[in-house]
Design a protein around this motif. Structure first.
Motif, short mmCIF file in Angstrom:
data_model
loop_
_atom_site.label_atom_id
_atom_site.label_comp_id
_atom_site.label_asym_id
_atom_site.label_seq_id
_atom_site.Cartn_x
_atom_site.Cartn_y
_atom_site.Cartn_z
N LEU A 1 0.97 -1.24 -0.02
CA LEU A 1 0.09 -0.01 0.02
C LEU A 1 0.92 1.28 -0.01
CD1 LEU A 1 -2.70 -1.14 2.56
CD2 LEU A 1 -3.06 -0.85 0.01
N VAL A 2 2.05 1.22 0.79
CA VAL A 2 2.96 2.31 0.92
C VAL A 2 3.49 2.57 -0.62
CG1 VAL A 2 5.16 3.31 1.47
CG2 VAL A 2 3.43 2.35 3.08
N GLU A 3 3.82 1.52 -1.33
CA GLU A 3 4.42 1.70 -2.59
C GLU A 3 3.50 1.98 -3.58
OE1 GLU A 3 6.30 -2.16 -2.98
OE2 GLU A 3 8.22 -1.50 -1.81
N ARG A 4 2.44 1.53 -3.51
CA ARG A 4 1.34 2.07 -4.35
C ARG A 4 0.88 3.50 -3.92
NH1 ARG A 4 -3.28 -2.23 -3.64
NH2 ARG A 4 -4.54 -0.49 -4.27
N THR A 5 0.85 4.07 -3.07
CA THR A 5 0.77 5.28 -2.72
C THR A 5 1.82 6.31 -3.49
OG1 THR A 5 -0.30 4.77 -0.58
CG2 THR A 5 0.27 6.85 -0.88
N ARG A 6 2.86 5.69 -3.20
CA ARG A 6 4.27 6.55 -3.51
C ARG A 6 4.28 6.91 -5.03
NH1 ARG A 6 8.98 3.67 0.11
NH2 ARG A 6 9.02 5.21 1.88
N GLY B 1 1.45 7.13 -6.88
CA GLY B 1 0.35 7.92 -7.03
C GLY B 1 -1.03 7.35 -6.81
N ASP B 2 -0.93 6.13 -6.25
CA ASP B 2 -2.39 5.69 -6.09
C ASP B 2 -2.93 6.28 -4.54
OD1 ASP B 2 -4.48 4.29 -5.59
OD2 ASP B 2 -3.72 2.37 -5.70
N ARG B 3 -3.43 7.41 -4.46
CA ARG B 3 -3.90 7.93 -3.43
C ARG B 3 -5.01 6.79 -2.59
NH1 ARG B 3 -4.49 14.26 -4.95
NH2 ARG B 3 -2.13 14.78 -4.56
N GLN B 4 -5.64 6.28 -3.35
CA GLN B 4 -6.80 5.40 -2.66
C GLN B 4 -6.02 4.33 -2.03
OE1 GLN B 4 -9.83 6.12 -2.20
NE2 GLN B 4 -9.22 7.93 -3.44
N ALA B 5 -4.86 3.85 -2.18
CA ALA B 5 -3.94 2.87 -1.31
C ALA B 5 -4.07 3.57 0.09
CB ALA B 5 -2.86 2.56 -2.11
N PHE B 6 -3.56 4.78 -0.04
CA PHE B 6 -3.45 5.19 1.28
C PHE B 6 -4.61 5.37 2.24
CE2 PHE B 6 -2.77 8.75 4.28
CZ PHE B 6 -1.52 8.42 4.72
N LEU C 1 -4.76 2.32 4.35
CA LEU C 1 -3.95 2.55 5.42
C LEU C 1 -4.58 3.28 6.53
CD1 LEU C 1 -0.51 3.29 3.48
CD2 LEU C 1 -1.17 0.98 4.93
N VAL C 2 -5.22 4.37 6.11
CA VAL C 2 -5.87 5.28 7.11
C VAL C 2 -7.12 4.13 7.71
CG1 VAL C 2 -7.59 6.95 7.63
CG2 VAL C 2 -5.80 7.17 5.80
N GLU C 3 -7.69 3.43 7.10
CA GLU C 3 -8.82 2.55 7.59
C GLU C 3 -8.16 1.38 8.44
OE1 GLU C 3 -10.73 0.67 4.41
OE2 GLU C 3 -11.85 2.36 3.73
N ARG D 1 9.82 9.59 3.61
CA ARG D 1 10.79 9.44 4.79
C ARG D 1 10.33 8.03 5.37
NH1 ARG D 1 11.63 14.75 8.14
NH2 ARG D 1 12.48 16.11 6.55
N CYS D 2 9.52 7.51 4.79
CA CYS D 2 9.25 6.10 5.72
C CYS D 2 10.35 5.07 5.14
CB CYS D 2 7.73 5.74 5.36
SG CYS D 2 7.50 4.13 6.10
N GLY D 3 11.23 4.93 5.90
CA GLY D 3 12.53 4.13 5.24
C GLY D 3 12.14 2.74 5.11
N ASP D 4 11.39 2.12 5.95
CA ASP D 4 10.98 0.76 5.70
C ASP D 4 9.38 0.33 5.80
OD1 ASP D 4 10.58 -1.98 6.01
OD2 ASP D 4 11.64 -2.45 7.72
N PRO D 5 9.08 0.25 4.51
CA PRO D 5 7.42 0.33 4.35
C PRO D 5 6.77 -0.94 5.23
CG PRO D 5 8.34 0.73 2.42
CD PRO D 5 9.39 0.60 3.20
#
Lengths: 224, 184
Positions: free
Chosen positions: B9-14, B16-21, B24-26, B63-67
């Protein structure tokens, strides 16, 4: 062989023993504490309805990261349909662009039409800059003890390795000219690959929410 | 964990996939909301802190070094924001644990009175602790984090966490004895 000098309570806190591993007095206190606090753990409280929606709305309102969008566009798999005539035309166009490109020395002085700022928050663009255009910006950082210095900021997704600074003839003064999208940005320098430092020359600093400080940069495309 | 792992999910957000984020919120909003409440903020303050934390996390995801450790990184942001918010306002006269419904509304009225009293005692006891000790107690006993996880999240040593827990236990002991004496 080292003796384990931890107390029974420390071993319990380290998760290596359960309540039975504690002396009777500690065991009694701990059992009470666990019972006392467990009521809260089981409370089943949930985040308010709509929190996720509000977070996503705020995120959607953020300016898009052009670098990230560009990278995503390049990395996205797609099917190409080749047409020999179009391919030849494309090759000619690419060659023309390459021939027109200036030298890529990042330490070279900016050209006419590019305005710079030495790490100060206000940066003025060249007269041809459009709204939201990339503005070549000079960053200067003094770190005589550093082996490497890189620049990172929100416009590059906080990639700490993408923008290295060059040291000016062993002077401890590090510099780089880099295109930055017009707008307000947060940035920091990374010394020796791990130590994040704000820019002491910046006119504005902000708490980044991680216990660190970022510098704030305003890149303007206004006329000088 | 249901759904894709944090790393994906972190990599998908990075990319450009905002929905992946949004996923993570959920995934983390309930746990972090409870944490903010336990740290003494009311429902509205906790909500503001979380919204700020998630937006900051999104903006600084690079900055999240380890997803794989996104949860610890997100917690650190929330924890820092709690501290900042705590410094901004004076000690509250009423606290969150009173302001939100923590007990089962359908429970027997007598049970609810007892539960309310217990909550009040927990609140009073926690309010007496310095912020760093309260943080350690909340994470260890209420959120089930290990000493190592807490130390990593707060960027302190294991020994420091254990010392905070030990001091907090000593302080809470007095309150516990009183509470149990009153309960007979």
């Amino acid at each position: 062989m080292n003796r384990d000098e931890r107390t029974p309570l420390e071993r319990y806190l380290d998760g290596e023993t359960d309540l039975d591993g504690l002396p009777p007095a500690d065991r009694h206190d701990e059992a009470r504490l666990v019972e006392f606090l467990a009521a809260q753990r089981r409370s089943g409280v949930r985040a308010p309805d709509g929190l996720r929606t509000d977070v996503m709305r705020e995120i959607e309102a953020l300016p898009r990261n052009r670098w990230q969008d560009l990278l995503s566009w390049f990395l996205r798999p797609r099917t190409l349909h080749w047409n020999p005539a179009a391919a030849a035309a494309l090759a000619v166009a690419a060659l023309a662009v390459l021939m027109a490109l200036p030298d890529g020395d990042p330490a070279a002085p900016p050209r006419a039409g590019e305005a710079v700022a030495d790490g100060v928050p206000a940066v003025m663009a060249g007269r041809d800059a459009d709204a939201g255009a990339l503005v070549v910006t000079r960053f200067v950082f003094v770190a005589p003890e550093a082996s490497t210095v890189t620049l990172t900021g929100d416009w590059v997704g906080w990639d700490a390795e993408e923008i290295p600074l060059r040291e000016l003839r062993g002077s401890g003064v590090w510099t780089v000219d880099v295109p930055v999208p017009a707008g307000v940005h947060e940035y920091a320098f990374v010394v020796d690959g791990s130590e994040w430092r704000p820019d002491p020359l910046a006119g504005s600093q902000t708490d980044d929410g991680f216990g660190r400080t970022n510098s704030v940069l305003l890149v303007s495309n206004a006329e000088v | 964990m249901l759904g894709p792992p944090d790393r994906e999910l972190v990599e998908r957000t990075r990319s450009g996939d905002r929905q992946a984020f949004g996923r993570l919120v959920e995934r983390y909003q309930d746990d972090l909301f409870r944490y903010a409440l336990h740290m003494g903020f009311d429902e509205f303050e906790a909500r503001d802190i979380l919204q700020d934390a998630f937006v900051r996390a999104y903006r600084h995801l690079g900055r999240c070094g380890d997803p794989d450790r996104f949860d610890g990184w997100l917690f650190r942001i929330t924890s820092n924001l709690c501290r900042t918010a705590g410094r901004r306002r004076s000690r509250r006269t009423t606290t969150s644990l009173e302001d939100v419904t923590l007990v089962d509304e359908a429970a027997d009225p007598e049970d609810r009175v007892e539960a309310d009293m217990l909550q009040e005692k927990v609140r009073s006891a926690l309010d007496t602790l310095p912020e760093d000790q309260r943080e350690a107690v909340v994470l260890f006993y209420m959120h089930g984090r290990s000493v190592k996880e807490i130390a990593a999240g707060l960027e302190v040593s294991d020994s420091a966490v254990k010392m905070r827990l030990k001091r907090a236990r000593d302080a809470l002991k007095v309150h516990l004895e009183t509470a149990y004496e009153e309960a007979g």
